[in-house]
Enzyme design. Sequence first.
Site, PDB file in Angstrom:
ATOM      1  N   PRO A 154     -47.109  43.180  40.175  1.00 51.17           N
ATOM      2  CA  PRO A 154     -48.172  44.150  40.453  1.00 51.17           C
ATOM      3  C   PRO A 154     -48.233  44.536  41.935  1.00 51.17           C
ATOM      4  CG  PRO A 154     -49.082  42.018  39.766  1.00 51.17           C
ATOM      5  CD  PRO A 154     -47.616  41.947  39.561  1.00 51.17           C
ATOM      6  N   GLU A 210     -48.398  33.061  39.114  1.00 49.00           N
ATOM      7  CA  GLU A 210     -48.784  33.851  40.295  1.00 49.00           C
ATOM      8  C   GLU A 210     -47.584  34.540  40.941  1.00 49.00           C
ATOM      9  OE1 GLU A 210     -52.083  34.356  41.102  1.00 49.00           O
ATOM     10  OE2 GLU A 210     -52.340  33.252  39.222  1.00 49.00           O
ATOM     11  N   ARG A 237     -33.473  56.194  27.923  1.00 48.35           N
ATOM     12  CA  ARG A 237     -33.510  57.525  27.321  1.00 48.35           C
ATOM     13  C   ARG A 237     -32.939  58.593  28.240  1.00 48.35           C
ATOM     14  NH1 ARG A 237     -37.662  60.347  28.727  1.00 48.35           N
ATOM     15  NH2 ARG A 237     -37.929  61.539  26.832  1.00 48.35           N
ATOM     16  N   ASP A 264     -39.486  66.746  29.963  1.00 48.43           N
ATOM     17  CA  ASP A 264     -40.516  65.705  29.991  1.00 48.43           C
ATOM     18  C   ASP A 264     -41.553  65.961  31.060  1.00 48.43           C
ATOM     19  OD1 ASP A 264     -39.452  64.079  28.084  1.00 48.43           O
ATOM     20  OD2 ASP A 264     -38.328  62.846  29.501  1.00 48.43           O
TER      21      ASP A 264
HETATM   22 CL1  6GU Z   1     -44.247  45.106  37.030  1.00 49.30          CL
HETATM   23  N1  6GU Z   1     -45.698  42.942  36.549  1.00 49.30           N
HETATM   24  C1  6GU Z   1     -46.868  42.332  36.333  1.00 49.30           C
HETATM   25  N2  6GU Z   1     -46.886  41.003  36.121  1.00 49.30           N
HETATM   26  N3  6GU Z   1     -48.026  42.956  36.332  1.00 49.30           N
HETATM   27  C2  6GU Z   1     -47.984  44.265  36.551  1.00 49.30           C
HETATM   28  C3  6GU Z   1     -46.812  44.965  36.766  1.00 49.30           C
HETATM   29  C4  6GU Z   1     -45.670  44.276  36.755  1.00 49.30           C
HETATM   30  N4  6GU Z   1     -47.099  46.255  36.958  1.00 49.30           N
HETATM   31  C5  6GU Z   1     -48.398  46.340  36.855  1.00 49.30           C
HETATM   32  N5  6GU Z   1     -48.961  45.154  36.618  1.00 49.30           N
END
Ligand code: 6GU
Length: 237
Positions: free
Chosen positions: A89, A116, A161, A176
């Site tokens: 994230p 984590e 794709r 798209d």
């Molecule tokens: Cl790529 N990984 C994780 N664990 N949480 C996320 C993410 C990725 N993208 C958004 N939240």
Amino acid sequence: MRVDIVSIFPEYLEPLRLSLVGKAVDAGIIDLHLHDLRAYTRDRHRTVDDTPYGGGPGMVMSPVPWGEALDHVRADEPSVRPTLVVPTPSGRPFRQATAQEWSDRDWLVFACGRYEGIDARVVDHFSGREDWDGVCEVSIGDYVLAGGEAAVLVMVEAVARLLPGVLGNENSAREDSFAPGEMAERVEGPVFTKPPQWRDLHVPDVLLSGHHGNIEQWRRAQADARTAERRPDLLGD
Ligand code: 6GU
């Protein structure tokens, strides 16, 4: 394209053998390899995590099995340099343009973290390795998942794709939402099929008119209106 995915839940990635991506795998367009991180542990409990230095909540994935796993994957194909992708994230945003760039690469290796996250030295180490073609830490959106696996399903499908021979109609990727060109920075408008009336709802007349100029103009206006309504962030000022 070769795709390797390392995870403590390799079964989580099995859906990549279904549907559109699965067809690309069956056709040999994607050479898919799933790996269990725990196979690269050496202790009796197959430990992949430990407590964070400096304290704090949760556990951090140990660099030791990650180093072993990624070295093992790398050694399987000496003549190609893989790109390492680490979903997190805290990564840079994964976008359609990212999918486009990756669709030109020969080999993507995804390292799925849980808990984590992965000890930061893993990214440091593989960024500096000449037998790897860089490391990308990427996020699929502003929310927190329990691990990288669901994000990898998303990213591999978005890349797959775009590979030649994967979509039946080569134009469907071109038009798209977010595709470069005409639809850049826009989302697509509504679509319709038969019957022309369903319950009390009619297909817009213009789509039945056969007038391709008017249809094109109508679709663009619909895309603009929907983008303004739902995604004003795409329009800037
Ligand atoms: Cl790529 N990984 C994780 N664990 N949480 C996320 C993410 C990725 N993208 C958004 N939240």
